[in-house]
Design an enzyme around this catalytic site. Structure first.
Site, mmCIF file in Angstrom:
data_model
loop_
_atom_site.group_PDB
_atom_site.id
_atom_site.type_symbol
_atom_site.label_atom_id
_atom_site.label_comp_id
_atom_site.label_asym_id
_atom_site.label_seq_id
_atom_site.Cartn_x
_atom_site.Cartn_y
_atom_site.Cartn_z
ATOM 1 N N VAL A 225 26.159 18.817 41.066
ATOM 2 C CA VAL A 225 25.223 17.638 40.876
ATOM 3 C C VAL A 225 24.265 18.447 41.171
ATOM 4 O O VAL A 225 23.193 18.067 39.728
ATOM 5 C CB VAL A 225 25.208 16.326 42.017
ATOM 6 C CG1 VAL A 225 24.110 15.639 41.778
ATOM 7 C CG2 VAL A 225 26.130 15.556 42.018
ATOM 8 N N VAL B 86 25.285 5.619 45.096
ATOM 9 C CA VAL B 86 26.665 5.253 44.775
ATOM 10 C C VAL B 86 26.761 4.165 43.672
ATOM 11 O O VAL B 86 25.512 4.357 42.992
ATOM 12 C CB VAL B 86 26.270 3.620 45.511
ATOM 13 C CG1 VAL B 86 27.030 2.134 45.832
ATOM 14 C CG2 VAL B 86 26.034 3.103 47.106
ATOM 15 N N GLU C 241 39.611 16.570 45.185
ATOM 16 C CA GLU C 241 39.810 18.089 45.718
ATOM 17 C C GLU C 241 41.081 18.063 46.369
ATOM 18 O O GLU C 241 42.017 17.417 46.368
ATOM 19 C CB GLU C 241 38.902 17.508 47.500
ATOM 20 C CG GLU C 241 37.783 16.912 46.390
ATOM 21 C CD GLU C 241 36.806 18.278 46.973
ATOM 22 O OE1 GLU C 241 36.309 18.864 46.780
ATOM 23 O OE2 GLU C 241 35.194 17.232 46.186
ATOM 24 N N ASP D 14 35.418 7.419 51.046
ATOM 25 C CA ASP D 14 34.383 7.328 50.034
ATOM 26 C C ASP D 14 33.866 6.207 49.971
ATOM 27 O O ASP D 14 32.441 5.777 49.807
ATOM 28 C CB ASP D 14 35.131 8.681 49.005
ATOM 29 C CG ASP D 14 33.401 8.412 48.044
ATOM 30 O OD1 ASP D 14 32.622 8.872 48.207
ATOM 31 O OD2 ASP D 14 34.168 7.862 46.601
ATOM 32 N N LYS E 293 30.560 3.754 50.673
ATOM 33 C CA LYS E 293 29.346 3.685 49.040
ATOM 34 C C LYS E 293 28.736 1.975 49.294
ATOM 35 O O LYS E 293 27.999 1.879 49.511
ATOM 36 C CB LYS E 293 29.943 3.172 48.348
ATOM 37 C CG LYS E 293 29.870 5.565 47.545
ATOM 38 C CD LYS E 293 31.415 5.560 46.463
ATOM 39 C CE LYS E 293 30.605 6.321 46.262
ATOM 40 N NZ LYS E 293 31.782 7.315 45.485
HETATM 41 N N1 HSE Z 1 34.865 11.495 44.928
HETATM 42 C C1 HSE Z 1 33.940 10.683 44.145
HETATM 43 C C2 HSE Z 1 35.142 9.549 43.420
HETATM 44 C C3 HSE Z 1 32.483 11.236 43.480
HETATM 45 O O1 HSE Z 1 35.725 9.500 42.853
HETATM 46 O O2 HSE Z 1 34.254 8.643 42.777
HETATM 47 C C4 HSE Z 1 31.378 10.261 43.734
HETATM 48 O O3 HSE Z 1 31.031 10.192 44.927
#
Ligand code: HSE
Length: 412
Positions: free
Chosen positions: A11, A127, A185, A196, A200
């Site tokens: 990013v 988000v 990952e 994740d 969000k």
């Molecule tokens: N690992 C996150 C996804 C990246 O797959 O959406 C973006 O936040």
């Protein structure tokens, strides 16, 4: 206008490249002076990179440079990102971040620090990657009372589920492909265990309902247990399995939150949001349902949101953007076990006739779901909404050793 970027990964490098590429048009359209990246903070070196001469490893150079008025944080994680961001804010520098973990865990505190130091702390990219969602909630939908926010907030799990749905790929093979494509990952747990998406939905729920929701308050399930059998039953039921993050305001004023796989009807746009795309549904009491759709991750989509925030900071250098973001409290969050939810259930039974006979007794009316080539001993059905906290007991009392899958069914 001098800016610094902390973290030169996917990013951060996208932010530097986008500023260089669109600098003329950004300055012209925003009526602001051109931006110049003065420092890039990273412990690595980047030989041959167009910005290699800007790379530094000492954070104090950024925080002590009065020419730098806007700092971009794209490092990820809590430490040292939090410490650096806080120091920048205390020096009156505005900060833009794409770091959802930082906002979900420290957002309230960092917004307070921004307020005390007359700086801005903006996080559009945290988000939905490139999808405009923070600003629409905060500005465009400000006239509404938000009743619910729900969506597909994780691209990696959506890619895996799409491969399972459209190509009958197993979960393990689809995960491997997601890793080979650079979405997941090497340790994929933050994505596939729903962590994740949980961070969000905390950010969206806080913006929609005004009080900080912390990740530990959200009931979170991932997609590890989803099988191809479940995927087929969802298709036959008339929809698709998606990882849905959801926050809903109850009549009591409390908010109920969850992240879990769920059956979504084909008629809902969330069901046809495929691959790494994200979609967010907002239900407002004036506007009704609105859905935001687009690329939820990736170098340039995410940089697009970060640079938009940098432009907003530049426009508000003497003023502050105020968020209704108060400290949360446990009494603000409802227990998810009190939710009334419909479920899909799949059993592997040694006596199908007996199990069928027990269904009505335990659940009342049920809808049997079929799939082609189902094993003889498999039974799948949808039940009407029950209190979530009562379901486990009901199931355990009669079908304890037969349960193969239990998945929520959304009401949209
Ligand atoms: N690992 C996150 C996804 C990246 O797959 O959406 C973006 O936040």
């Amino acid at each position: 206008m001098y800016i610094a970027i902390m973290g030169y990964g996917v990013v951060g490098s996208g932010v530097a490249a986008l500023i260089r590429k669109n600098n003329e048009s950004i300055a012209k359209n925003s009526l602001q002076p051109k931006m110049e990246v003065k420092y890039i903070l990273d412990l690595r070196s980047f030989p041959g990179d167009p910005f290699e001469n800007l790379v530094i490893s000492d954070f104090t150079q950024i925080v002590n440079d009065d020419e730098v008025s806007i700092v971009v944080e794209t490092m990820g994680g809590i430490h040292p990102a939090y410490d650096f961001v806080l120091e920048c804010l205390k020096k009156g520098k505005s900060v833009v971040t794409s770091n959802k973990e930082l906002v979900a865990v420290k957002g309230c505190e960092l917004l307070k620090a921004a307020k005390e130091n007359n700086a801005n702390f903006l996080f559009e990219a945290s988000v939905g990657g490139g999808i405009p969602i923070i600003r629409p909630i905060h500005q465009c939908l400000a006239a509404n009372e938000i009743e619910e926010v729900a969506g597909i907030l994780n691209g990696t799990t959506n890619f895996i589920l799409t491969k399972m749905i459209n190509e009958s790929m197993t979960f393990e093979d689809a995960l491997l492909l997601a890793q080979q494509n650079g979405y997941a990952e090497r340790d994929p747990s933050a994505d596939i265990d729903g962590i994740d998406a949980c961070r969000k939905i905390c950010i969206l729920a806080t913006l929609c309902f005004g009080k900080h929701v912390y990740p530990e308050s959200v009931h979170t399930e991932g997609i590890r247990k989803i099988s191809l059998a479940d995927v087929e039953y969802a298709l036959s039921w008339g929809g698709a399995i998606k990882l849905i993050a959801r926050a809903k305001k109850l009549e009591s004023g409390k908010v109920t939150l969850s992240v879990s796989p769920a059956f979504v009807r084909k008629s809902c746009l969330l069901a046809s949001t495929d691959d790494v795309f994200n979609a967010v549904l907002i239900r407002g009491n004036a506007v009704g349902d609105v859905i935001f759709y687009g690329r939820g991750a990736g170098k340039f989509p995410t940089a697009s949101a970060v640079v938009a925030d940098v432009i907003d900071c530049a426009r508000h250098i003497e003023r502050r953007k105020v968020f209704g973001w108060e400290e949360g409290g446990e009494d603000f969050i409802a227990d998810y076990r009190d939710n009334e939810t419909a479920f899909y259930i799949r059993l592997i039974t040694s006596d199908k006739e007996k199990t069928l006979a027990s269904l009505a007794e335990v659940f009342g009316e049920t809808d049997i779901i079929n799939r082609s080539d189902a094993p003889e001993n498999e039974l799948a059905f949808a039940i009407k909404p029950v209190r979530e906290g009562d379901l486990g007991e009901k199931l355990a009392s009669v079908f304890a050793n037969e349960i193969a899958s239990v998945i929520r069914i959304t009401d949209y």
